[in-house]
Design a protein around this motif. Structure first.
Motif, PDB file in Angstrom:
ATOM      1  N   THR A 139       5.734   5.534  -7.832  1.00  0.00           N
ATOM      2  CA  THR A 139       5.785   4.488  -6.804  1.00  0.00           C
ATOM      3  C   THR A 139       5.070   3.224  -7.271  1.00  0.00           C
ATOM      4  O   THR A 139       5.579   2.102  -7.121  1.00  0.00           O
ATOM      5  N   ASP A 140       3.880   3.413  -7.863  1.00  0.00           N
ATOM      6  CA  ASP A 140       3.124   2.248  -8.340  1.00  0.00           C
ATOM      7  C   ASP A 140       3.864   1.524  -9.457  1.00  0.00           C
ATOM      8  O   ASP A 140       3.918   0.288  -9.486  1.00  0.00           O
ATOM      9  N   VAL A 141       4.432   2.302 -10.398  1.00  0.00           N
ATOM     10  CA  VAL A 141       5.177   1.678 -11.499  1.00  0.00           C
ATOM     11  C   VAL A 141       6.390   0.932 -10.973  1.00  0.00           C
ATOM     12  O   VAL A 141       6.732  -0.161 -11.450  1.00  0.00           O
ATOM     13  N   SER A 142       7.054   1.508  -9.980  1.00  0.00           N
ATOM     14  CA  SER A 142       8.216   0.828  -9.393  1.00  0.00           C
ATOM     15  C   SER A 142       7.807  -0.494  -8.760  1.00  0.00           C
ATOM     16  O   SER A 142       8.486  -1.518  -8.923  1.00  0.00           O
ATOM     17  N   LEU A 143       6.687  -0.469  -8.047  1.00  0.00           N
ATOM     18  CA  LEU A 143       6.208  -1.708  -7.421  1.00  0.00           C
ATOM     19  C   LEU A 143       5.823  -2.744  -8.476  1.00  0.00           C
ATOM     20  O   LEU A 143       6.141  -3.933  -8.346  1.00  0.00           O
ATOM     21  N   ILE A 144       5.117  -2.274  -9.532  1.00  0.00           N
ATOM     22  CA  ILE A 144       4.717  -3.201 -10.599  1.00  0.00           C
ATOM     23  C   ILE A 144       5.944  -3.780 -11.291  1.00  0.00           C
ATOM     24  O   ILE A 144       6.026  -4.981 -11.567  1.00  0.00           O
ATOM     25  N   GLY A 145       6.925  -2.904 -11.603  1.00  0.00           N
ATOM     26  CA  GLY A 145       8.146  -3.387 -12.246  1.00  0.00           C
ATOM     27  C   GLY A 145       8.889  -4.382 -11.380  1.00  0.00           C
ATOM     28  O   GLY A 145       9.402  -5.394 -11.870  1.00  0.00           O
ATOM     29  N   SER A 146       8.945  -4.105 -10.069  1.00  0.00           N
ATOM     30  CA  SER A 146       9.624  -5.032  -9.159  1.00  0.00           C
ATOM     31  C   SER A 146       8.918  -6.377  -9.132  1.00  0.00           C
ATOM     32  O   SER A 146       9.554  -7.437  -9.186  1.00  0.00           O
ATOM     33  N   ASP A 147       7.579  -6.342  -9.041  1.00  0.00           N
ATOM     34  CA  ASP A 147       6.823  -7.599  -9.029  1.00  0.00           C
ATOM     35  C   ASP A 147       6.972  -8.351 -10.346  1.00  0.00           C
ATOM     36  O   ASP A 147       7.094  -9.589 -10.361  1.00  0.00           O
ATOM     37  N   MET A 148       6.957  -7.607 -11.481  1.00  0.00           N
ATOM     38  CA  MET A 148       7.129  -8.266 -12.778  1.00  0.00           C
ATOM     39  C   MET A 148       8.505  -8.908 -12.889  1.00  0.00           C
ATOM     40  O   MET A 148       8.651 -10.019 -13.405  1.00  0.00           O
TER      41      MET A 148
ATOM     42  N   GLN B 253       1.984  15.165  -6.399  1.00  0.00           N
ATOM     43  CA  GLN B 253       1.697  13.977  -5.612  1.00  0.00           C
ATOM     44  C   GLN B 253       1.228  12.829  -6.508  1.00  0.00           C
ATOM     45  O   GLN B 253       1.569  11.661  -6.288  1.00  0.00           O
ATOM     46  N   THR B 254       0.447  13.187  -7.561  1.00  0.00           N
ATOM     47  CA  THR B 254      -0.011  12.155  -8.501  1.00  0.00           C
ATOM     48  C   THR B 254       1.158  11.507  -9.224  1.00  0.00           C
ATOM     49  O   THR B 254       1.212  10.284  -9.398  1.00  0.00           O
ATOM     50  N   VAL B 255       2.113  12.344  -9.653  1.00  0.00           N
ATOM     51  CA  VAL B 255       3.297  11.809 -10.331  1.00  0.00           C
ATOM     52  C   VAL B 255       4.098  10.920  -9.389  1.00  0.00           C
ATOM     53  O   VAL B 255       4.566   9.834  -9.767  1.00  0.00           O
ATOM     54  N   GLU B 256       4.250  11.368  -8.151  1.00  0.00           N
ATOM     55  CA  GLU B 256       4.982  10.549  -7.181  1.00  0.00           C
ATOM     56  C   GLU B 256       4.278   9.222  -6.941  1.00  0.00           C
ATOM     57  O   GLU B 256       4.923   8.165  -6.858  1.00  0.00           O
ATOM     58  N   ASP B 257       2.949   9.271  -6.836  1.00  0.00           N
ATOM     59  CA  ASP B 257       2.198   8.025  -6.646  1.00  0.00           C
ATOM     60  C   ASP B 257       2.345   7.105  -7.850  1.00  0.00           C
ATOM     61  O   ASP B 257       2.489   5.879  -7.706  1.00  0.00           O
ATOM     62  N   LEU B 258       2.314   7.704  -9.062  1.00  0.00           N
ATOM     63  CA  LEU B 258       2.457   6.896 -10.275  1.00  0.00           C
ATOM     64  C   LEU B 258       3.830   6.243 -10.334  1.00  0.00           C
ATOM     65  O   LEU B 258       3.958   5.055 -10.668  1.00  0.00           O
TER      66      LEU B 258
ATOM     67  N   PRO C 124       0.835  -1.209   0.000  1.00  0.00           N
ATOM     68  CA  PRO C 124       0.000   0.000   0.000  1.00  0.00           C
ATOM     69  C   PRO C 124       0.860   1.244   0.000  1.00  0.00           C
ATOM     70  O   PRO C 124       1.938   1.289   0.575  1.00  0.00           O
ATOM     71  N   VAL C 125       0.381   2.264  -0.678  1.00  0.00           N
ATOM     72  CA  VAL C 125       1.089   3.547  -0.763  1.00  0.00           C
ATOM     73  C   VAL C 125       0.386   4.540   0.142  1.00  0.00           C
ATOM     74  O   VAL C 125      -0.837   4.734   0.035  1.00  0.00           O
ATOM     75  N   LYS C 126       1.154   5.171   1.020  1.00  0.00           N
ATOM     76  CA  LYS C 126       0.603   6.157   1.952  1.00  0.00           C
ATOM     77  C   LYS C 126       0.479   7.489   1.238  1.00  0.00           C
ATOM     78  O   LYS C 126       1.451   8.042   0.771  1.00  0.00           O
ATOM     79  N   ARG C 127      -0.742   7.954   1.115  1.00  0.00           N
ATOM     80  CA  ARG C 127      -0.999   9.238   0.456  1.00  0.00           C
ATOM     81  C   ARG C 127      -1.700  10.167   1.438  1.00  0.00           C
ATOM     82  O   ARG C 127      -2.527   9.730   2.245  1.00  0.00           O
ATOM     83  N   LYS C 128      -1.417  11.412   1.308  1.00  0.00           N
ATOM     84  CA  LYS C 128      -2.068  12.431   2.136  1.00  0.00           C
ATOM     85  C   LYS C 128      -3.408  12.763   1.540  1.00  0.00           C
ATOM     86  O   LYS C 128      -3.509  12.970   0.349  1.00  0.00           O
ATOM     87  N   ARG C 129      -4.438  12.813   2.321  1.00  0.00           N
ATOM     88  CA  ARG C 129      -5.786  13.042   1.838  1.00  0.00           C
ATOM     89  C   ARG C 129      -5.982  14.493   1.440  1.00  0.00           C
ATOM     90  O   ARG C 129      -5.363  15.397   1.986  1.00  0.00           O
TER      91      ARG C 129
END
Length: 262
Positions: free
Chosen positions: A79-88, A72-77, A7-12
């Motif tokens: 982070t998500d891409v890094s996680l996806i790439g790591s899992d792949m 923040q959106t770019v940072e979240d993206l 999970p990615v911690k994001r500020k609301r």
């Protein structure tokens, strides 16, 4: 791959708006304090100034908030891409290990370097492929039309009898080859120049006209009803102008032949 395991911690957004409103209140308080110190301003002027400043602050805060949200959106993206790439990558390693395939990291690195180093060559190759594809698209209708025209022309030649003529010409050549040997062909090749000279002479206009006249005379001659001539009648015919002219032609012709044979 279970992407939810990271999970990615994001500020609301509510917290962001709260921070912005807090800053706005602080600015308003500072302005209010400044206005109290300046006793020359009336309440209406102070309120107008507050409204104007609040309107400008709203615009500034909205822009700041939009930029912050975009960042923040770019940072979240990322982070998500890094996680996806790591899992792949992990899944790929597991699949390769299960398949018993060993990947040489050094060779893979060299391959990547070669691809990067030859990126211009690869682009040129793709450009050539695109050009070839465009050429095929342009040439295909032309080839199709040429094929149709060729089929129509062949059909026309067949209707006119060209193929039958060529077949009979082949039979004629076969008969010539069958009836004449190599020695005959050798003699023909030795005498081909005089034969061509003879053909050239025979095809002159005056010679063709003479042959035509002779053929016409023979065609108009009634060979089945030839009159009989006695010796006395022959003597009389010799004295006619036509016979004298004909005899002169024959004598001149024979004399010229004798001269050519000397």
């Amino acid at each position: 791959m279970d992407l939810l395991a990271h999970p990615v911690k994001r500020k609301r957004n509510a917290d962001r708006f709260g921070d912005a409103n807090g800053r706005k209140k602080i600015i308003n308080q500072v302005i209010f304090t400044d206005c109290i110190k300046n006793k020359k301003m009336t309440d209406i002027e102070i309120q107008s100034k507050f409204d104007d400043i609040n309107r400008k602050l709203d615009i500034v805060l909205e822009e700041v908030l939009a930029q912050k949200q975009s960042r923040q959106t770019v940072e979240d993206l990322v982070t998500d891409v890094s996680l996806i790439g790591s899992d792949m990558f992990k899944a790929t390693v597991v699949e390769l290990d299960n398949a018993g395939i060993d990947v040489d990291g050094e060779a893979l690195k060299q391959l990547v370097f070669k691809l990067i180093r030859n990126i211009d060559t690869i682009n040129e190759m793709f450009g050539m492929l695109e050009s070839a594809n465009d050429l095929i698209k342009d040439v295909t209708p032309i080839i199709h039309q040429v094929g149709l025209d060729s089929i129509n022309k062949m059909n026309e030649l067949e209707q006119k009898g060209y193929f039958e003529f060529i077949a009979e010409l082949g039979r004629m050549i076969d008969n010539v080859v069958t009836h004449f040997g190599a020695e005959d062909v050798k003699k023909l090749s030795d005498n081909i120049v005089p034969m061509l000279e003879l053909v050239k002479s025979l095809t002159q206009p005056e010679m063709l006209q003479a042959f035509t006249n002779g053929v016409n005379v023979y065609k108009n001659l009634n060979t089945e009803n030839i009159p009989e001539y006695s010796l006395w009648k022959i003597m009389r015919e010799i004295n006619t102008p036509e016979m004298k002219k004909g005899m002169g032609f024959m004598i001149t012709f024979l004399k010229n032949i004798s001269k050519e044979n000397k």
